[in-house]
Design a protein around this motif. Structure first.
Motif, PDB file in Angstrom:
ATOM      1  N   ASP A 239       0.822  -1.213   0.000  1.00 26.78           N
ATOM      2  CA  ASP A 239       0.000   0.000   0.000  1.00 26.78           C
ATOM      3  C   ASP A 239       0.855   1.261   0.000  1.00 26.78           C
ATOM      4  OD1 ASP A 239      -2.300  -1.492  -0.012  1.00 26.78           O
ATOM      5  OD2 ASP A 239      -2.470  -1.557   2.176  1.00 26.78           O
ATOM      6  N   ASN A 240       2.067   1.159   0.538  1.00 27.73           N
ATOM      7  CA  ASN A 240       2.919   2.341   0.648  1.00 27.73           C
ATOM      8  C   ASN A 240       4.036   2.362  -0.399  1.00 27.73           C
ATOM      9  OD1 ASN A 240       1.502   3.118   3.006  1.00 27.73           O
ATOM     10  ND2 ASN A 240       2.738   1.688   4.217  1.00 27.73           N
ATOM     11  N   ASN A 241       4.106   1.296  -1.190  1.00 29.83           N
ATOM     12  CA  ASN A 241       5.209   1.178  -2.138  1.00 29.83           C
ATOM     13  C   ASN A 241       4.643   0.701  -3.478  1.00 29.83           C
ATOM     14  OD1 ASN A 241       7.738   1.102  -3.207  1.00 29.83           O
ATOM     15  ND2 ASN A 241       8.343  -0.804  -2.221  1.00 29.83           N
ATOM     16  N   TYR A 242       4.214   1.639  -4.305  1.00 35.03           N
ATOM     17  CA  TYR A 242       3.549   1.315  -5.564  1.00 35.03           C
ATOM     18  C   TYR A 242       4.065   2.238  -6.654  1.00 35.03           C
ATOM     19  CZ  TYR A 242       0.891   5.387  -4.067  1.00 35.03           C
ATOM     20  OH  TYR A 242       0.542   6.645  -3.633  1.00 35.03           O
ATOM     21  N   ILE A 243       3.853   1.811  -7.899  1.00 33.92           N
ATOM     22  CA  ILE A 243       4.290   2.607  -9.054  1.00 33.92           C
ATOM     23  C   ILE A 243       3.116   3.439  -9.552  1.00 33.92           C
ATOM     24  CG2 ILE A 243       5.023   2.489 -11.469  1.00 33.92           C
ATOM     25  CD1 ILE A 243       6.662   0.046 -10.764  1.00 33.92           C
ATOM     26  N   PHE A 244       3.376   4.710  -9.806  1.00 32.84           N
ATOM     27  CA  PHE A 244       2.382   5.560 -10.459  1.00 32.84           C
ATOM     28  C   PHE A 244       2.971   6.077 -11.762  1.00 32.84           C
ATOM     29  CE2 PHE A 244       4.812   8.431  -7.739  1.00 32.84           C
ATOM     30  CZ  PHE A 244       5.114   9.475  -8.607  1.00 32.84           C
ATOM     31  N   ILE A 245       2.094   6.348 -12.729  1.00 26.99           N
ATOM     32  CA  ILE A 245       2.534   6.841 -14.037  1.00 26.99           C
ATOM     33  C   ILE A 245       1.638   7.999 -14.452  1.00 26.99           C
ATOM     34  CG2 ILE A 245       2.907   6.287 -16.471  1.00 26.99           C
ATOM     35  CD1 ILE A 245       3.342   3.392 -15.660  1.00 26.99           C
ATOM     36  N   LEU A 246       2.283   9.087 -14.869  1.00 27.23           N
ATOM     37  CA  LEU A 246       1.594  10.257 -15.423  1.00 27.23           C
ATOM     38  C   LEU A 246       2.121  10.500 -16.827  1.00 27.23           C
ATOM     39  CD1 LEU A 246       2.225  12.430 -12.306  1.00 27.23           C
ATOM     40  CD2 LEU A 246      -0.096  12.063 -13.120  1.00 27.23           C
ATOM     41  N   ASP A 247       1.242  10.976 -17.727  1.00 26.70           N
ATOM     42  CA  ASP A 247       1.797  11.456 -18.985  1.00 26.70           C
ATOM     43  C   ASP A 247       2.232  12.913 -18.795  1.00 26.70           C
ATOM     44  OD1 ASP A 247      -0.455  13.111 -19.194  1.00 26.70           O
ATOM     45  OD2 ASP A 247      -1.496  11.766 -20.585  1.00 26.70           O
ATOM     46  N   ASN A 249       1.119  15.485 -19.789  1.00 25.36           N
ATOM     47  CA  ASN A 249      -0.006  16.421 -19.661  1.00 25.36           C
ATOM     48  C   ASN A 249      -0.680  16.308 -18.305  1.00 25.36           C
ATOM     49  OD1 ASN A 249       0.243  17.481 -22.314  1.00 25.36           O
ATOM     50  ND2 ASN A 249      -0.773  15.648 -23.132  1.00 25.36           N
ATOM     51  N   SER A 250      -0.025  15.599 -17.368  1.00 25.28           N
ATOM     52  CA  SER A 250      -0.480  15.455 -15.978  1.00 25.28           C
ATOM     53  C   SER A 250      -1.658  14.512 -15.824  1.00 25.28           C
ATOM     54  CB  SER A 250      -0.839  16.821 -15.371  1.00 25.28           C
ATOM     55  OG  SER A 250       0.245  17.715 -15.470  1.00 25.28           O
ATOM     56  N   ASN A 251      -1.909  13.657 -16.800  1.00 20.54           N
ATOM     57  CA  ASN A 251      -2.987  12.669 -16.686  1.00 20.54           C
ATOM     58  C   ASN A 251      -2.446  11.394 -16.042  1.00 20.54           C
ATOM     59  OD1 ASN A 251      -5.102  14.159 -18.105  1.00 20.54           O
ATOM     60  ND2 ASN A 251      -3.818  13.869 -19.930  1.00 20.54           N
ATOM     61  N   TYR A 252      -3.199  10.857 -15.068  1.00 19.05           N
ATOM     62  CA  TYR A 252      -2.806   9.614 -14.420  1.00 19.05           C
ATOM     63  C   TYR A 252      -3.082   8.444 -15.348  1.00 19.05           C
ATOM     64  CZ  TYR A 252      -1.654  11.275  -9.745  1.00 19.05           C
ATOM     65  OH  TYR A 252      -1.038  11.873  -8.668  1.00 19.05           O
ATOM     66  N   LEU A 253      -2.040   7.628 -15.583  1.00 19.01           N
ATOM     67  CA  LEU A 253      -2.184   6.424 -16.395  1.00 19.01           C
ATOM     68  C   LEU A 253      -2.169   5.176 -15.532  1.00 19.01           C
ATOM     69  CD1 LEU A 253       0.264   7.367 -19.304  1.00 19.01           C
ATOM     70  CD2 LEU A 253      -2.201   7.729 -19.187  1.00 19.01           C
ATOM     71  N   ALA A 254      -1.495   5.230 -14.389  1.00 14.19           N
ATOM     72  CA  ALA A 254      -1.440   4.096 -13.468  1.00 14.19           C
ATOM     73  C   ALA A 254      -1.295   4.630 -12.051  1.00 14.19           C
ATOM     74  CB  ALA A 254      -0.259   3.180 -13.813  1.00 14.19           C
ATOM     75  N   HIS A 255      -2.009   3.972 -11.111  1.00 14.11           N
ATOM     76  CA  HIS A 255      -1.944   4.385  -9.708  1.00 14.11           C
ATOM     77  C   HIS A 255      -2.571   3.296  -8.856  1.00 14.11           C
ATOM     78  CE1 HIS A 255      -2.293   6.829  -6.053  1.00 14.11           C
ATOM     79  NE2 HIS A 255      -1.412   7.647  -6.619  1.00 14.11           N
ATOM     80  N   LYS A 256      -2.106   3.232  -7.607  1.00 11.86           N
ATOM     81  CA  LYS A 256      -2.704   2.266  -6.677  1.00 11.86           C
ATOM     82  C   LYS A 256      -4.189   2.560  -6.476  1.00 11.86           C
ATOM     83  CE  LYS A 256      -2.237  -1.123  -3.682  1.00 11.86           C
ATOM     84  NZ  LYS A 256      -1.852  -2.484  -4.118  1.00 11.86           N
ATOM     85  N   ASN A 257      -4.488   3.860  -6.439  1.00 12.63           N
ATOM     86  CA  ASN A 257      -5.882   4.291  -6.316  1.00 12.63           C
ATOM     87  C   ASN A 257      -6.508   4.324  -7.714  1.00 12.63           C
ATOM     88  OD1 ASN A 257      -8.320   5.474  -5.789  1.00 12.63           O
ATOM     89  ND2 ASN A 257      -7.488   7.270  -4.714  1.00 12.63           N
TER      90      ASN A 257
END
Length: 637
Positions: A239-247, A249-257
């Protein structure tokens, strides 16, 4: 050794080891404690650094693994696309061939319509993909997206770069049954820009057709990106160690949430939080990789927390990826580890104290026994030392007596040489006066002159006696004197023999003042000069016999250099010249103690240095070789 000193030594032997052991034990215990405590503190600090660094390395490795996976996917995008296109065309070709084989007894037009109807509505690659059919006469047979163009000629049809597309496809199939081809074309929703497209075409020989399809590389790459994002979503992260990805343009492509995916950070966060997003994207775009420490509201606790995030950019996809850890989580782990270290330190300290006490007790028992043994041995050694001292004293007295007797023998020879001429003159003057008186030819003036001459010769003999008496004086009082005085007294004793053997002495003597016993230094100088004289006597009278004497000051020392031209000394002999009883002159000419006693006087009495070496030099345009003796004495400032 007096009784007081012996008692002191005995007390040291008795109690010294015990005091030493106790002191050593305390020092060692304190040193071990201080060093261990210091090492323990360093280890605690190191744990903190290591935990932080380990977490930084862990998140970096995790993100780099995903990054390498993306690179591999990017490398194989075209390969996968070609494989996909070929597979689809082969499927369409199989459908057409099956229809033909099952219905070839029917009319050609009927079979062709059956094939087109079977293929027309097939879609793939999320609805983007379709099949087209052209004849090798450039006629469009099937074009599902533009049915109105079917039946028309595509001979002059051009792609986005102005190339004749249909002609190029047919040309690529001239010598083979299937082929890939790249071209550029606009998209239905973007008629202005040109996009790279890859096509695959395969001959359908029954009707001289080719069946094909194409796909925009960018669109297929989008499918690959979705697969990558799905792969990342399927990875097991805490829960505290996950990968997030933004393009970018600041759009979320991947997130734990999952609720954040597809949303823009501008619409989610306040200005402060969005600035962090901007920093992340800027790092990915400009630097490529970096760590970023920032503070934000932690989802689980809904409280502000410091997070360290490793960021990496995927430039050709314009992605900013990140993975991080919270400092408070690391601090909890560090605290647990430090508590374990504290407990271990306490246990080790008790072990150290027990070991120190046990070792001290053992050493004390041993030291008592050793003290008793040393006390017994000391009494034995004391008696042996007394015997050895008496023996050494006797040997030193014998050496000194031998040196003195050798010097006396030399001096007697010098006295004989120096007295011979004055005595001869006195005898001549007295005999002359007696003869002239007998014949009555002695005048008062001549009588007075001869008496004056006899008196002067007597005074010279008296002075010679004083010089030799001073040399052999037992008065060893140290005083200040100049080096030129010492050399003057030296030459007063030996100059006659040097003159008789035609030895030239070239002097460059200063008036430097030193402190010591002058007669001892004179003895040293006589020994050195006599050694040079003995060697110079051996050379031919046709060759000049030279002795150079030079004194000068250097680094608060008086340097005395005495150099002859007697040819030098063999290297193997030079190493032993200062050893007692070593001589090259034979027993009739030398005792071998002159230079030994000279070294004893210079080193032990005058606290200086003396050494000998062979030297080659040029004097008055002629090369000579001889022995150089160097004496170094401290100057009395």
């Amino acid at each position: 050794m007096n009784n007081k000193n012996e008692l002191l030594i005995l007390n040291i032997i008795k109690y010294g080891p015990i005091v030493f052991i106790l002191s050593l034990s305390v020092i060692i215990s304190l040193t071990l404690y201080i060093n261990y405590k210091s090492a323990f503190i360093e280890e605690k600090d190191l744990i903190e650094k290591e935990y932080v660094q380990r977490n930084r390395t862990d998140v970096k490795n995790q993100l780099d693994t995903i990054y390498r996976f993306i690179l591999e996917e990017q490398k194989t995008t075209e390969i996968k696309l070609k494989k996909n296109l070929k597979q689809r065309v082969n499927e369409a070709h199989s459908i057409a061939m099956n229809i033909y084989n099952e219905n070839k007894h029917l009319k050609k037009e009927v079979v062709q319509k059956m094939i087109k109807d079977a293929i027309r509505n097939i879609r793939f690659n999320e609805g983007r993909g379709y099949f087209f059919i052209y004849s090798f006469d450039y006629e469009c047979i099937l074009l599902p997206v533009a049915k109105h163009l079917e039946g028309s000629s595509f001979y002059n049809f051009k792609d986005g770069e102005g190339k004749y597309l249909t002609r190029n496809i047919i040309k690529s199939l001239e010598n083979k049954d299937e082929s890939f081809l790249k071209w550029s074309y606009h998209k239905p929703n973007d008629m202005k820009n040109q996009y790279e497209k890859i096509g695959f075409n395969k001959k359908f020989e029954p009707y001289d057709w080719y069946i094909g399809t194409g796909e925009y590389v960018e669109d297929f790459e989008g499918d690959i990106q979705k697969e990558v994002l799905q792969y990342i979503a399927n990875q097991q992260f805490s829960d505290n160690n996950y990968i997030f990805i933004l393009d970018y343009n600041s759009n979320y492509l991947a997130h734990k949430n999952k609720h954040l995916i597809g949303k823009n950070a501008v619409d989610i966060y306040d200005k402060k939080a969005y600035k962090t997003i901007e920093k992340i994207i800027n790092i990915a775009r400009k630097e490529g990789t970096a760590y970023l420490d920032y503070t934000h509201i932690r989802p689980l606790t809904n409280k502000e927390a410091t997070k360290t995030t490793y960021i990496r950019g995927v430039q050709n996809w314009q992605w900013a990826m990140g993975i991080g850890f919270y400092q408070e989580d690391v601090n909890k782990l560090i605290k647990i580890q430090k508590e374990v270290l504290d407990k271990r330190f306490e246990e080790d300290l008790y072990k150290l104290l027990f070991l120190s006490l046990s070792l001290t007790t053992l050493l004390l028992v041993l030291s008592v026994r050793i003290s008793k043994f040393l006390e017994t041995r000391f009494s034995q050694y004391r008696n042996q030392i007394k015997e050895h001292l008496e023996e050494i004293t006797n040997q030193q007295n014998i050496l000194a007596q031998q040196s003195k007797m050798a010097a006396i023998g030399t001096m007697i020879g010098n006295i004989a040489h120096q007295w011979r001429q004055p005595l001869s003159l006195i005898s001549t003057a007295a005999t002359g006066m007696k003869l002239k008186r007998e014949i009555g030819d002695l005048s008062d003036k001549e009588f007075s002159d001869n008496l004056e001459y006899i008196n002067q010769s007597t005074q010279y003999l008296s002075k010679t006696i004083d010089d030799f008496r001073n040399f052999f004086s037992t008065n060893k009082v140290k005083k200040e004197f100049t080096i030129d005085e010492a050399f003057e007294n030296t030459f007063n004793l030996i100059k006659v023999q040097f003159k008789n053997h035609q030895i030239e002495v070239i002097k460059d003597i200063s008036d430097t003042q030193i402190y010591g016993i002058q007669t001892e230094l004179v003895q040293v100088l006589i020994n050195i000069l006599n050694n040079s004289r003995d060697e110079l006597i051996k050379i031919s009278n046709e060759q000049r016999k030279l002795i150079f004497i030079k004194t000068f000051e250097k680094d608060e020392q008086l340097i005395i250099e005495i150099l002859d031209n007697a040819g030098g000394i063999k290297k193997e002999t030079l190493e032993h010249v200062f050893e007692p009883y070593f001589t090259t002159k034979g027993p009739a000419q030398g005792t071998g103690i002159g230079l030994y006693m000279s070294q004893e006087i210079i080193v032990k009495h005058m606290h200086g240095q003396i050494l000998m070496e062979n030297s080659t030099y040029n004097y008055e345009d002629k090369d000579y070789t001889g022995v150089k003796t160097i004496i170094k004495l401290n100057i009395n400032k």
